[in-house]
Design a protein around this motif. Structure first.
Motif, mmCIF file in Angstrom:
data_model
loop_
_atom_site.group_PDB
_atom_site.id
_atom_site.type_symbol
_atom_site.label_atom_id
_atom_site.label_comp_id
_atom_site.label_asym_id
_atom_site.label_seq_id
_atom_site.Cartn_x
_atom_site.Cartn_y
_atom_site.Cartn_z
ATOM 1 N N LEU A 603 -65.381 -14.922 -45.211
ATOM 2 C CA LEU A 603 -65.977 -16.220 -45.756
ATOM 3 C C LEU A 603 -67.068 -17.267 -45.143
ATOM 4 O O LEU A 603 -66.919 -17.322 -43.562
ATOM 5 C CB LEU A 603 -64.556 -17.147 -46.445
ATOM 6 C CG LEU A 603 -63.902 -16.722 -46.928
ATOM 7 C CD1 LEU A 603 -62.879 -18.266 -47.388
ATOM 8 C CD2 LEU A 603 -64.778 -16.540 -48.422
ATOM 9 N N PRO A 604 -68.040 -17.696 -46.033
ATOM 10 C CA PRO A 604 -67.763 -17.613 -47.420
ATOM 11 C C PRO A 604 -68.713 -16.634 -48.141
ATOM 12 O O PRO A 604 -68.676 -17.161 -48.881
ATOM 13 C CB PRO A 604 -69.156 -19.314 -47.227
ATOM 14 C CG PRO A 604 -69.784 -19.030 -46.152
ATOM 15 C CD PRO A 604 -68.971 -18.032 -44.847
ATOM 16 N N THR A 605 -69.051 -15.970 -47.622
ATOM 17 C CA THR A 605 -69.496 -14.284 -48.411
ATOM 18 C C THR A 605 -68.188 -13.442 -48.992
ATOM 19 O O THR A 605 -67.146 -13.723 -48.390
ATOM 20 C CB THR A 605 -69.867 -13.725 -46.848
ATOM 21 O OG1 THR A 605 -70.108 -13.355 -45.851
ATOM 22 C CG2 THR A 605 -71.750 -14.000 -46.478
ATOM 23 N N GLY A 606 -68.939 -13.098 -50.063
ATOM 24 C CA GLY A 606 -67.661 -12.351 -50.268
ATOM 25 C C GLY A 606 -67.707 -11.222 -50.097
ATOM 26 O O GLY A 606 -68.597 -10.805 -49.645
ATOM 27 N N PRO A 607 -66.930 -10.848 -50.188
ATOM 28 C CA PRO A 607 -66.104 -9.204 -50.232
ATOM 29 C C PRO A 607 -66.989 -8.924 -50.521
ATOM 30 O O PRO A 607 -67.480 -8.635 -51.725
ATOM 31 C CB PRO A 607 -65.122 -9.024 -50.021
ATOM 32 C CG PRO A 607 -64.269 -9.777 -50.925
ATOM 33 C CD PRO A 607 -65.533 -11.004 -51.080
ATOM 34 N N LYS A 608 -66.923 -6.608 -50.209
ATOM 35 C CA LYS A 608 -67.560 -5.701 -51.498
ATOM 36 C C LYS A 608 -66.730 -4.633 -51.555
ATOM 37 O O LYS A 608 -65.048 -4.901 -50.342
ATOM 38 C CB LYS A 608 -68.726 -5.515 -50.388
ATOM 39 C CG LYS A 608 -70.136 -6.058 -50.841
ATOM 40 C CD LYS A 608 -71.444 -5.614 -50.088
ATOM 41 C CE LYS A 608 -72.203 -6.128 -49.631
ATOM 42 N NZ LYS A 608 -73.710 -5.802 -49.177
ATOM 43 N N THR A 609 -66.284 -4.119 -52.370
ATOM 44 C CA THR A 609 -65.359 -2.843 -52.889
ATOM 45 C C THR A 609 -66.147 -1.089 -51.805
ATOM 46 O O THR A 609 -67.100 -1.356 -51.998
ATOM 47 C CB THR A 609 -65.646 -2.871 -54.309
ATOM 48 O OG1 THR A 609 -65.328 -4.315 -54.614
ATOM 49 C CG2 THR A 609 -64.465 -1.622 -54.139
ATOM 50 N N TRP A 610 -65.467 -0.828 -51.306
ATOM 51 C CA TRP A 610 -65.634 0.122 -50.422
ATOM 52 C C TRP A 610 -64.575 1.195 -50.580
ATOM 53 O O TRP A 610 -63.550 0.680 -50.573
ATOM 54 C CB TRP A 610 -65.653 0.203 -48.598
ATOM 55 C CG TRP A 610 -66.401 -1.435 -48.511
ATOM 56 C CD1 TRP A 610 -66.134 -2.985 -48.577
ATOM 57 C CD2 TRP A 610 -68.016 -1.075 -48.016
ATOM 58 N NE1 TRP A 610 -67.103 -2.957 -48.707
ATOM 59 C CE2 TRP A 610 -68.110 -2.590 -47.454
ATOM 60 C CE3 TRP A 610 -68.826 -0.119 -47.344
ATOM 61 C CZ2 TRP A 610 -69.323 -2.591 -46.900
ATOM 62 C CZ3 TRP A 610 -70.203 -0.202 -46.227
ATOM 63 C CH2 TRP A 610 -70.497 -2.046 -46.965
ATOM 64 N N THR A 611 -65.183 2.762 -50.455
ATOM 65 C CA THR A 611 -63.823 3.426 -50.795
ATOM 66 C C THR A 611 -63.846 3.993 -49.160
ATOM 67 O O THR A 611 -64.491 3.908 -48.053
ATOM 68 C CB THR A 611 -64.493 4.859 -51.032
ATOM 69 O OG1 THR A 611 -64.808 3.889 -52.603
ATOM 70 C CG2 THR A 611 -63.374 5.359 -51.686
#
Length: 846
Positions: A603-611
């Motif tokens: 935080l404060p940046t948001g997460p990303k979706t990873w495989t």
């Protein structure tokens, strides 16, 4: 209760003359009962320094008191009181009605019986003249019943004052800490010479002058003694110490007949007491055990005692004890690296001190050392190569030798402190810290054609064994830097074997030859504080060792050192991942992974979706430079640690980190460590698959994450129907940090429903990092108007959600209102607004 006759006598005299009891008591204080040696006795719950009498002597005292008052305004009225006391002492009535004993009657017993009879008289007559509160001689310490203030130790005949005052005094002073919480400044002592005591014109006041013991630090020119101010023969002293540095210290004290005084009206927490110097022991070592000579060794020994005289009468074992204490107290590696000093035309490595620093070291030891501090320092400066700016251990040995201690010694006398090989370079202060880590080994065979070589060795798992008196032993293990070369077994480090803080090492190198029989080499060595040791090898090698962290960091410079002969890889290559793990150990790995986990930016940046590894994961990816910057930035781990991890991420064929893609994920780091450690990976908390960054709340984001409006989705499990679902708002409006324990923080918070009066929020608490994984747990109680109290507990996620455990049987989830859609239509489609249309369409309305 004492006899009725005394009660009637008291009653008669208090109705006709208020001061009868006062005059009787004061006369007893002024009698000769004070001139003998005192005793410390317990009476009525308190200890008193007093002068007890038996019945016969008490009669004499009362006679003296009666005779002194015959011509007073009381005249014959006092005689019945005196007669009663005579009779009481003879008839043992005084003993029966107090804590007095037949052969041990004290002034406090007299005060006590007067007080009891006056209380009875006052209770009957309510005559204020009979109240003990109006009798100065019966005054008590506030709040302490029967703790009488007027005592014999302060009774001083006027003719004794001058002789008691004049002479040398020792003063103990414990300064105040000015009312602040914490340890007070160090206590100290100093001398006071009182002189020129003279009686002034009124006969009840004396003047005196004075100065410090050597008449160099302060003077006193306004001393006064006030005698018998309250009719109790007490002496109050006042004077001002005028110090050469400009300070003026005003002092007020009560003088005691036993040659002591105690200061009064001191600042909060301050203590200042004095005693005549001629009442203290004459022997310097005994004086140094007293608070009155604290920090003033010169005064205890009258300023000058030659070293040879101090140690001449000591047994050799005691002299050796002095040397050992000084040697062990001498600061070495903890203060920095050794310096080069020239002694006897050769350079030596040691830790020199100034003469004042040396004095402080010696004075930190036992009284014997303190007594010798000045004489030893003087001898070093006069009889050795030591100087005020440079005193070393060899100077101490030389001074003791000059004073007659020491003899010719051979190589087998290393247990003697005067041996030339007993140097500070052999003293080790922290054995585990000195041993554990990587060592570089230089070896050469004894043959003419044998070529030197080098190799690396890790020493690990240093653990203290059972102590044996003054000796401490540590077991340790180890292995070669390059996997599979040798193992280190049977490692034992013995500390302080000869009371000198030295460490003897013993261990075996078991070499694992490929395709041939293995061999072993038994080693014995003396560890030095500069990170070196030289081995006696059972295989006949000339072998020396040096800690890797004491060698140059630059690879080119390392290649010039004998400790890297033939081992170019060690000088240049990155630490192998296996060596990183083995060197840290399980506890060290857990600590290092926790460090990486906590410094990983989220935080404060948001997460990303990873495989990764067959699953989609919400997390934060870092480039390799970003990972290095985060880990190294705290100054705990250097870049080599990160390089070793990154190398393993690239080399591990099951790791899904793609150097081309450039993003390192926390699951990648967990994967390579779990793969290397194997089954024991479950012992490391940070390798738990459930330990994810989405559950980590950054320390500086805790309050911000908690405060604000939350939307609550609930379903009543008891109903079992879909229409039992509903939603409502929770506003957390205040968060306070209340406790910090290590890295764990505790908070309280208050809250309210979005719709006022719907329910109450009580007992809100939050705990961060309780289990070392950065998670934030909250719990609170919802009190509903129908009497339902629902106790809720949840684990907050950094994406602004939490799911509650409800004691009332609800399925309950929460989401931060600011993470939900702002359009009313989309809000109405969200479960977090089920049944709460007003909240969904009234954006920003509370």
């Amino acid at each position: 209760m004492i006899s009725l006759s005394f009660y009637r006598i008291c009653s008669f005299f208090f109705f006709f003359k208020q001061k009868t009891a006062y005059e009787m008591l004061r006369s007893l204080v002024g009698s000769e009962m004070c001139i003998r040696d005192s005793h410390v006795l317990k009476r009525y719950g308190f200890k008193y320094e007093t002068w007890p009498q038996d019945q016969e002597k008490l009669q004499t005292t009362i006679n003296q008191a009666e005779n002194k008052l015959v011509d007073s305004i009381l005249g014959a009225r006092l005689q019945p009181v005196a007669s009663f006391f005579k009779g009481a002492a003879t008839m043992t009535e005084l003993v029966q009605s107090s804590e007095a004993k037949t052969d041990e009657i004290t002034w406090i017993d007299v005060q006590y019986i007067f007080k009891q009879q006056l209380i009875a008289l006052y209770n009957e007559s309510h005559n204020e003249a009979a109240s003990p509160l109006n009798i100065d001689m019966l005054s008590e310490v506030p709040g302490e019943d029967n703790h009488f203030r007027i005592c014999l130790k302060n009774r001083i005949p006027k003719e004794m004052i001058a002789s008691l005052l004049e002479g040398e005094w020792r003063i103990f002073h414990q300064p105040s800490n000015t009312g602040a919480k914490g340890a007070p400044p160090p206590a100290q002592s100093y001398g006071l010479i009182i002189k020129d005591a003279q009686v002034l014109e009124d006969g009840r006041m004396l003047s005196f002058a004075g100065h410090d013991r050597l008449n160099k630090r302060y003077v006193v020119d306004d001393g006064r003694c006030y005698w018998n101010e309250r009719g109790n023969f007490h002496v109050r002293m006042t004077w001002t110490e005028r110090w050469n540095d400009g300070r003026e210290v005003a002092i007020e004290a009560m003088l005691k007949v036993n040659g002591k005084f105690e200061c009064i009206n001191c600042s909060h927490g301050e203590v200042r007491k004095g005693v005549r110097e001629d009442m203290l022991p004459e022997e310097g070592a005994q004086r140094l055990k007293l608070k009155y000579y604290l920090g003033d060794t010169d005064a205890a020994y009258e300023d000058s005692v030659p070293l040879e005289e101090l140690i001449g009468g000591m047994e050799e074992q005691r002299r050796e004890g002095l040397l050992r204490q000084i040697y062990m107290a001498w600061p070495t590696s903890s203060t920095g690296p050794a310096s080069t000093v020239n002694r006897k035309d050769r350079d030596i490595q040691t830790w020199p001190l100034t003469d004042s620093e040396f004095m402080a070291v010696v004075n930190s030891c036992d009284p014997d050392c303190q007594a010798a501090a000045a004489a030893l320092t003087q001898s070093i400066l006069q009889n050795t190569e030591g100087s005020p700016g440079c005193v070393c251990w060899q100077d101490v040995q030389a001074a003791f030798k000059k004073a007659g201690h020491g003899r010719e010694m051979g190589d087998n006398d290393l247990d003697q402190m005067m041996h030339r090989k007993v140097t500070l370079m052999l003293k080790i202060e922290d054995i585990p810290a000195a041993l554990e880590g990587e060592w570089r080994m230089y070896c050469k065979g004894t043959g003419k054609d044998d070529k030197p070589f080098s190799y690396g060795m890790y020493i690990t798992d240093v653990e203290e064994l059972a102590p044996e008196g003054h000796v401490r032993r540590f077991g340790f293990r180890g292995r070669s830097r390059a996997d599979g070369k040798f193992e280190l077994t049977n490692g034992v480090a013995t500390w302080n074997e000869h009371h000198t803080g030295r460490v003897r090492l013993q261990y075996t190198e078991n070499w694992l030859a490929q395709g041939a029989s293995s061999s072993s080499d038994d080693m014995v060595a003396r560890l030095k504080s500069n990170g070196k040791f030289e081995c006696e090898s059972s295989s006949g090698f000339i072998q020396k060792a040096r800690r890797e962290d004491t060698l140059p960091d630059d690879a080119g410079e390392r290649m010039l050192s004998k400790y890297y002969i033939g081992d170019r890889d060690a000088a240049f290559e990155v630490m192998p991942f296996g060596e990183l793990c083995g060197g840290l150990g399980m506890a060290g790995l857990d600590e290092m992974l926790a460090h990486v986990f906590f410094v990983w930016p989220t935080l404060p940046t948001g997460p990303k979706t990873w495989t990764r590894y067959g699953q989609e994961k919400e997390t934060w990816g870092l480039t390799v430079p970003e990972l290095k910057q985060a880990v190294v930035g705290g100054g705990v781990y250097d870049e080599g640690f990160v390089q070793s991890i990154v190398q393993e991420l690239s080399n591990c064929n099951t790791c899904e980190f793609d150097p081309k893609q450039g993003a390192v994920l926390w699951p990648d780091v967990q994967h390579v460590f779990r793969r290397y450690i194997g089954d024991k990976a479950d012992e490391i908390q940070m390798l738990d698959p459930l330990c994810t960054l989405t559950l980590k709340i950054p320390e500086d984001q805790i309050v911000q994450m908690l405060k604000g409006e939350w939307r609550m989705f609930c379903r009543n499990m008891a109903g079992g129907r879909s229409d039992s679902a509903f939603s409502y708002g929770l506003i957390i409006d205040r968060v306070n940090e209340v406790e910090v324990v290590g890295r764990c923080k505790k908070f309280t918070f208050t809250g309210r429903p979005r719709q006022r009066g719907k329910y109450q929020v009580k007992d809100g608490t939050a705990v961060w990092n309780e289990f070392g994984n950065g998670r934030l747990f909250i719990q609170y109680t919802e009190s509903w108007p129908n009497g339902t109290d629902d106790h809720l507990r949840a684990r907050l996620k950094c994406n602004g959600k939490f799911a509650c455990e409800s004691t009332a049987g609800f399925v309950q989830k929460a989401r931060k209102e600011e993470t939900l859609p702002t359009q009313s239509k989309r809000r109405l489609e969200s479960k977090y607004y089920t049944g709460d249309t007003d909240a969904a369409v009234s954006v920003g309305e509370e």
